[in-house]
Design an enzyme around this catalytic site. Structure first.
Site, PDB file in Angstrom:
ATOM      1  N   VAL A 104      28.530   0.147 -23.506  1.00  0.00           N
ATOM      2  CA  VAL A 104      29.748   0.372 -22.729  1.00  0.00           C
ATOM      3  C   VAL A 104      30.667   1.294 -23.524  1.00  0.00           C
ATOM      4  CG1 VAL A 104      31.738  -0.667 -21.603  1.00  0.00           C
ATOM      5  CG2 VAL A 104      29.546  -1.890 -21.665  1.00  0.00           C
ATOM      6  N   LEU A 116      36.805   2.187 -17.593  1.00  0.00           N
ATOM      7  CA  LEU A 116      36.213   0.942 -18.054  1.00  0.00           C
ATOM      8  C   LEU A 116      36.336  -0.149 -16.995  1.00  0.00           C
ATOM      9  CD1 LEU A 116      34.882  -0.780 -20.232  1.00  0.00           C
ATOM     10  CD2 LEU A 116      37.162  -1.243 -21.158  1.00  0.00           C
ATOM     11  N   GLU A 141      35.827  -4.351 -30.098  1.00  0.00           N
ATOM     12  CA  GLU A 141      37.233  -4.707 -30.306  1.00  0.00           C
ATOM     13  C   GLU A 141      37.504  -5.973 -29.493  1.00  0.00           C
ATOM     14  OE1 GLU A 141      40.115  -1.246 -30.544  1.00  0.00           O
ATOM     15  OE2 GLU A 141      38.433  -0.292 -29.505  1.00  0.00           O
ATOM     16  N   TYR A 145      37.607  -7.397 -23.654  1.00  0.00           N
ATOM     17  CA  TYR A 145      36.839  -7.950 -22.545  1.00  0.00           C
ATOM     18  C   TYR A 145      37.392  -9.242 -21.963  1.00  0.00           C
ATOM     19  CZ  TYR A 145      33.569  -4.285 -23.642  1.00  0.00           C
ATOM     20  OH  TYR A 145      33.011  -3.059 -23.843  1.00  0.00           O
ATOM     21  N   PHE A 435      22.970  -6.780 -29.905  1.00  0.00           N
ATOM     22  CA  PHE A 435      22.191  -5.948 -28.993  1.00  0.00           C
ATOM     23  C   PHE A 435      23.056  -4.845 -28.412  1.00  0.00           C
ATOM     24  CE2 PHE A 435      23.798  -9.717 -26.882  1.00  0.00           C
ATOM     25  CZ  PHE A 435      24.523  -9.200 -25.829  1.00  0.00           C
TER      26      PHE A 435
END
Length: 443
Positions: A104, A116, A141, A145, A435
């Site tokens: 992302v 985003l 960061e 999210y 990942f």
């Protein structure tokens, strides 16, 4: 995947009241054949990274281009997002289909323009349509999210051990116990053994990922350019009566002081064992490595048994960091997929700004054998938002601590304590390897 411009922007709440969802500003589209190289370059640019050839080749093999989406501004690719198809262990040992959100990024010239948000909304709606109940990520960061309904669900313990200043207590060896041996083996030749041990550990700890074919090579990535003077990756395997029961993978770098004293460092990549004696023996081996005075283990579970084996935990400099973030994509499926440490029967009033299909009241009934979750109009026992549910889902963050932070509201006296007990996990959730972003292990 379809473009986000085709998404319906009027949703309906549990009560039947229309709920407006902000229409997207940007056109989010699936990758077309031949666009992978440009996509991957944009990901690396967003994180200001470059990768050695070995890592790039592995990334290519593991990537799922059909699950990647992008935003373009004219001919320029300015936003990216991808997914890995995982199965993750949840409380009770079940493996649940889980979307590993990855790659992302937004080009620096296009930040704070809604890209985003549109990527994350498109991804969430796609996952709901495809029937994946959970999404997970590791955040570059931490604050980013939470606004998309992700909650910090697992932490990692970082250790910097002064190995010459501690001793190690080892479990008592039962009379007549079969012999335990350690053997140095080539990490690649021992891969089948180490993967079998890892697979046996996955159901025992929430947050661990069942490694699909190809992912077993991730812990072996060891490009010379990233070693910082260390020797190539090494592996030691523990056996009891000839049967493999544990392993450790690590690197060693040796430095010399002005007094010509060796001050080397062992950097631990992973340690797994199915037997307490083997686990202690592997750590003793690492701590006693010749010409070293320091052992660095950047990612261990917060309830690591090593903390109870060392003579002085202060010499280990333990630091706890956030690790795995969980997003409950489909609340009833996700809550039914795990089991519960104690019987519970309560109504959750769930707030979810980005997933209207989750919003409303859910009756959750369950115990150690399983659970049922269904819509209800009964009065709520607890109220919480999607991020709080994500944090509590794996059992590593308690509902009580979330309530103390104002993230969970108790409507029925006693419901909070009962739910906290039921949501608990006997082992702390943990993600052994990342990942997202670069696939290189960050040591």
């Amino acid at each position: 995947m379809s473009s986000s411009t085709s998404t319906t922007h009027a949703r309906t709440t549990a009560s039947g009241t229309p709920h407006a969802v902000r229409p997207p500003t940007w056109d989010v589209r699936a990758l077309l054949p031949g666009q992978w190289d440009a996509f991957y370059t944009a990901v690396l640019d967003a994180f200001h990274e470059s990768e050695p050839a070995g890592a790039t080749a592995l990334w290519r093999r593991l990537a799922e281009p059909e699950r990647c989406v992008a935003v373009r501004d004219g001919a320029d690719l300015v936003g990216t997002a991808g997914i890995f198809s995982f199965r993750m262990s949840v409380p009770g040992g079940h493996l649940v289909p889980t979307a590993g959100v990855t790659m992302v990024g937004v080009r620096s010239t296009h930040r704070r323009r809604g890209i985003l948000s549109d990527l994350m909304r498109h991804q969430l709606e796609s996952l709901q349509r495809q029937g994946e109940p959970l999404a997970v990520l590791t955040a570059s960061e931490a604050p980013i999210y939470e606004r998309f309904g992700y909650g910090a669900a697992a932490r990692q313990l970082s250790l910097d051990i002064q190995s010459r200043r501690i001793s190690l207590r080892t479990p008592a060896e039962p009379a007549g116990a079969p012999p335990l041996t350690l053997a140095l083996e080539d990490p690649y030749e021992a891969l089948e053994i180490t993967e079998e041990i890892y697979a046996r550990q996955v159901p025992t700890r929430p947050g661990m990922l069942a490694r699909a074919p190809g992912w077993e090579h991730l812990p072996l990535l060891d490009p010379p350019a990233t070693r910082a003077g260390a020797r190539p990756l090494e592996c030691v395997v523990a056996r009891i009566d000839g049967r493999p029961v544990g392993y450790a993978r690590y690197t060693v770098s040796v430095a010399w002081s002005a007094a010509n004293t060796a001050e080397g460092t062992v950097r631990v990549r992973d340690v797994e064992a199915t037997d307490p004696r083997a686990y202690a023996a592997l750590w003793r081996f690492l701590l006693d490595t010749d010409l070293t005075s320091r052992v660095v283990a950047p990612n261990r579970p917060v309830d690591d048994a090593l903390l109870h084996l060392v003579s002085d935990v202060r010499r280990c400099a333990p630091t706890v960091l956030d690790s795995l973030y969980v997003r409950v994509v489909d609340a009833p499926i996700a809550l039914t997929a795990r089991s519960y440490a104690a019987p519970l029967d309560l109504v959750l009033d769930l707030e979810d700004a980005l997933a209207p299909w989750n919003r409303g009241r859910w009756r959750l009934t369950g115990d150690a054998s399983g659970a049922v979750c269904a819509r209800t109009y009964d009065a709520p026992d607890l109220g919480l938002d999607a991020g709080a549910l994500g944090s509590a889902y794996l059992g590593g963050t308690t509902l009580t601590e979330l309530a103390a932070a104002g993230r969970v509201r108790e409507h029925t006296p006693g419901a909070l304590a009962a739910a906290t007990t039921a949501f608990a996990s006997p082992a702390a959730p943990w993600l052994p390897h990342g990942f997202c972003r670069s696939l290189l292990p960050r040591l």
